[in-house]
Design a protein around this motif. Structure first.
Motif, PDB file in Angstrom:
ATOM      1  N   GLY A 170       0.897  -1.297   0.049  1.00 25.54           N
ATOM      2  CA  GLY A 170      -0.126   0.008  -0.055  1.00 25.54           C
ATOM      3  C   GLY A 170       0.876   1.385   0.058  1.00 25.54           C
ATOM      4  N   GLN A 171       0.530   2.384   0.797  1.00 24.32           N
ATOM      5  CA  GLN A 171       0.897   3.639   0.722  1.00 24.32           C
ATOM      6  C   GLN A 171       2.139   3.847   1.856  1.00 24.32           C
ATOM      7  N   GLY A 172       2.109   2.564   2.827  1.00 27.73           N
ATOM      8  CA  GLY A 172       3.277   2.773   3.858  1.00 27.73           C
ATOM      9  C   GLY A 172       4.434   2.060   3.450  1.00 27.73           C
ATOM     10  N   ALA A 173       5.230   1.786   4.618  1.00 22.49           N
ATOM     11  CA  ALA A 173       6.613   1.043   4.320  1.00 22.49           C
ATOM     12  C   ALA A 173       5.999  -0.362   3.776  1.00 22.49           C
ATOM     13  N   HIS A 174       7.007  -0.841   2.916  1.00 21.75           N
ATOM     14  CA  HIS A 174       6.857  -2.081   2.250  1.00 21.75           C
ATOM     15  C   HIS A 174       7.895  -2.970   3.063  1.00 21.75           C
ATOM     16  N   ILE A 175       7.068  -3.992   3.902  1.00 21.55           N
ATOM     17  CA  ILE A 175       8.040  -4.988   4.476  1.00 21.55           C
ATOM     18  C   ILE A 175       7.908  -6.201   4.049  1.00 21.55           C
ATOM     19  N   ASN A 176       6.691  -6.824   4.037  1.00 23.67           N
ATOM     20  CA  ASN A 176       6.588  -8.024   3.319  1.00 23.67           C
ATOM     21  C   ASN A 176       5.145  -8.099   2.872  1.00 23.67           C
ATOM     22  N   CYS A 177       5.264  -7.552   1.330  1.00 22.90           N
ATOM     23  CA  CYS A 177       4.106  -7.509   0.626  1.00 22.90           C
ATOM     24  C   CYS A 177       4.369  -7.597  -0.885  1.00 22.90           C
ATOM     25  N   VAL A 221       7.197  -8.762  -8.609  1.00 26.89           N
ATOM     26  CA  VAL A 221       7.913  -8.001  -7.542  1.00 26.89           C
ATOM     27  C   VAL A 221       7.279  -7.995  -6.324  1.00 26.89           C
ATOM     28  N   PHE A 222       7.929  -8.480  -5.189  1.00 25.89           N
ATOM     29  CA  PHE A 222       7.623  -8.428  -3.912  1.00 25.89           C
ATOM     30  C   PHE A 222       8.730  -7.908  -2.933  1.00 25.89           C
ATOM     31  N   TRP A 223       8.315  -7.485  -1.747  1.00 25.01           N
ATOM     32  CA  TRP A 223       9.073  -7.218  -0.667  1.00 25.01           C
ATOM     33  C   TRP A 223       9.168  -8.166   0.345  1.00 25.01           C
ATOM     34  N   TYR A 224      10.429  -8.712   0.869  1.00 22.67           N
ATOM     35  CA  TYR A 224      10.782  -9.689   1.863  1.00 22.67           C
ATOM     36  C   TYR A 224      11.676  -9.032   2.965  1.00 22.67           C
ATOM     37  N   LYS A 225      11.240  -8.653   4.013  1.00 25.87           N
ATOM     38  CA  LYS A 225      11.806  -8.247   5.036  1.00 25.87           C
ATOM     39  C   LYS A 225      12.557  -7.052   4.746  1.00 25.87           C
ATOM     40  N   GLY A 226      11.553  -5.979   3.849  1.00 25.11           N
ATOM     41  CA  GLY A 226      11.941  -4.698   3.789  1.00 25.11           C
ATOM     42  C   GLY A 226      12.917  -4.482   2.270  1.00 25.11           C
ATOM     43  N   GLU A 227      13.443  -5.757   1.794  1.00 18.50           N
ATOM     44  CA  GLU A 227      14.227  -5.781   0.471  1.00 18.50           C
ATOM     45  C   GLU A 227      13.293  -6.073  -0.679  1.00 18.50           C
ATOM     46  N   LYS A 228      13.521  -5.504  -1.601  1.00 20.40           N
ATOM     47  CA  LYS A 228      12.759  -5.584  -3.193  1.00 20.40           C
ATOM     48  C   LYS A 228      13.331  -6.851  -3.764  1.00 20.40           C
ATOM     49  N   ILE A 229      12.492  -7.754  -4.039  1.00 23.92           N
ATOM     50  CA  ILE A 229      12.771  -8.941  -4.785  1.00 23.92           C
ATOM     51  C   ILE A 229      12.192  -9.038  -6.322  1.00 23.92           C
ATOM     52  N   VAL A 230      12.961  -9.240  -7.185  1.00 23.28           N
ATOM     53  CA  VAL A 230      12.336  -9.376  -8.451  1.00 23.28           C
ATOM     54  C   VAL A 230      12.534 -10.898  -9.032  1.00 23.28           C
ATOM     55  N   PRO A 288      19.229  -0.954  -7.951  1.00 19.08           N
ATOM     56  CA  PRO A 288      18.258  -0.218  -7.342  1.00 19.08           C
ATOM     57  C   PRO A 288      16.828  -0.614  -7.529  1.00 19.08           C
ATOM     58  N   SER A 289      16.538  -1.289  -8.774  1.00 18.57           N
ATOM     59  CA  SER A 289      15.496  -1.768  -9.300  1.00 18.57           C
ATOM     60  C   SER A 289      14.829  -2.878  -8.484  1.00 18.57           C
ATOM     61  N   GLY A 290      15.752  -3.805  -7.668  1.00 18.17           N
ATOM     62  CA  GLY A 290      15.569  -4.901  -6.943  1.00 18.17           C
ATOM     63  C   GLY A 290      16.515  -5.848  -7.148  1.00 18.17           C
ATOM     64  N   ALA A 291      16.463  -6.808  -6.402  1.00 15.13           N
ATOM     65  CA  ALA A 291      17.556  -7.767  -6.225  1.00 15.13           C
ATOM     66  C   ALA A 291      16.830  -9.074  -6.965  1.00 15.13           C
ATOM     67  N   PRO A 292      17.521  -9.552  -8.168  1.00 16.40           N
ATOM     68  CA  PRO A 292      16.904 -10.832  -8.864  1.00 16.40           C
ATOM     69  C   PRO A 292      17.168 -12.061  -8.063  1.00 16.40           C
ATOM     70  N   ARG A 293      15.862 -12.553  -7.995  1.00 21.96           N
ATOM     71  CA  ARG A 293      15.722 -14.070  -7.333  1.00 21.96           C
ATOM     72  C   ARG A 293      15.140 -15.034  -7.991  1.00 21.96           C
ATOM     73  N   VAL A 294      15.308 -16.442  -7.920  1.00 19.05           N
ATOM     74  CA  VAL A 294      14.488 -17.594  -8.548  1.00 19.05           C
ATOM     75  C   VAL A 294      13.983 -18.011  -7.403  1.00 19.05           C
ATOM     76  N   VAL A 295      12.682 -17.829  -7.179  1.00 14.60           N
ATOM     77  CA  VAL A 295      11.795 -18.279  -6.358  1.00 14.60           C
ATOM     78  C   VAL A 295      11.185 -19.451  -6.517  1.00 14.60           C
ATOM     79  N   SER A 296      11.239 -20.507  -5.523  1.00 14.81           N
ATOM     80  CA  SER A 296      10.629 -21.928  -5.989  1.00 14.81           C
ATOM     81  C   SER A 296      10.172 -22.453  -4.686  1.00 14.81           C
TER      82      SER A 296
END
Length: 240
Positions: free
Chosen positions: A135-142, A148-157, A204-212
């Motif tokens: 949402g509009q607040g801080a991105h923690i786990n969303c 794209v999603f945020w995990y513990k405040g880190e942007k994951i792509v 800056p655009s995020g950390a690239p990860r392969v999620v499985s």
């Protein structure tokens, strides 16, 4: 007759006494006048010696009578009294202050840059938190969008797929696919523990990860379901 004559004789001397009294009372004024006349003659003869004595006695009197007293007028304005200027304060001499010690130059310490080890890129990370929509607040786990999603405040792509973005959709069909991909990614993340493997350096655009999960990539699932495409594929597949 004899007694009457005696009484008449006794009264005669009384008349003589009254005459003596009246004559004595009349000589007193003449005596005073005579004394005054004699005094005047003596003063006239000795005037030169008497004059300095009279001048000494009459000088204070003439001074007091000669000097007129100032008359104070009721309607006269009050005299302005000049105030004395304040004397300037002389500053007290201050004791000499001790000189500070000379600064000792310290050598510049160069920060040591952390160099990531080659093995750290291959380390897997397991996620076990609950996610929601950002949402509009801080991105923690969303979840931000389908890739794209945020995990513990880190942007994951997600590195092995590309999905449309809701805010950048070019048509209604692309916008529907973007909403569906976003909802599906949130469902996959909350289904249980998952693994994230690094697929490149963080930017800056995020950390690239392969999620499985259990060896099956989330990117491959979204591609098979028609909600994403392979990286580098044509971008107009969702608009007719």
């Amino acid at each position: 007759m004899a007694k009457t004559a005696t009484r008449g004789r006794r009264k005669a001397p009384a008349r003589g006494k009254s005459k003596t009294r009246s004559s004595g009372g009349g000589l007193l004024p003449w005596a005073v006048i005579g004394i005054a006349a004699i005094g005047g003659i003596v003063a006239h003869d000795h005037w030169k010696s008497i004059q300095p004595m009279l001048a000494r006695q009459s000088t204070p009197i003439t001074r007091d009578t000669a000097e007129p007293r100032p008359v104070v007028r009721k309607d006269a304005p009050p005299k302005q009294v000049a105030l004395a200027a304040p004397t300037p304060k002389v500053p007290m001499p201050q004791p000499p202050q001790p000189l500070p010690p000379a600064a000792i130059p310290t050598p510049m310490i160069q920060p040591i840059k952390a160099v990531p080890s080659p093995a750290s890129a291959a380390v897997s990370q397991t996620g076990t938190v609950a996610f929601g929509y950002c949402g509009q607040g801080a991105h923690i786990n969303c979840v931000g969008d389908g890739g794209v999603f945020w995990y513990k405040g880190e942007k994951i792509v997600i590195a092995d797929m590309a999905s449309p973005v809701v805010d950048q959709a070019r048509c209604d069909g692309e916008r529907r696919v973007a909403f569906a991909a976003k909802s599906r990614l949130l469902e996959l993340l909350n289904a249980g523990p998952f693994t994230m493997d690094a697929a490149g350096k963080a930017e800056p655009s995020g950390a690239p990860r392969v999620v499985s999960r259990d060896g099956r990539s989330f990117g491959a699932q979204l591609i098979n379901e028609g909600l994403a495409r392979k990286p580098g594929a044509a971008g107009g597949a969702w608009c007719a």
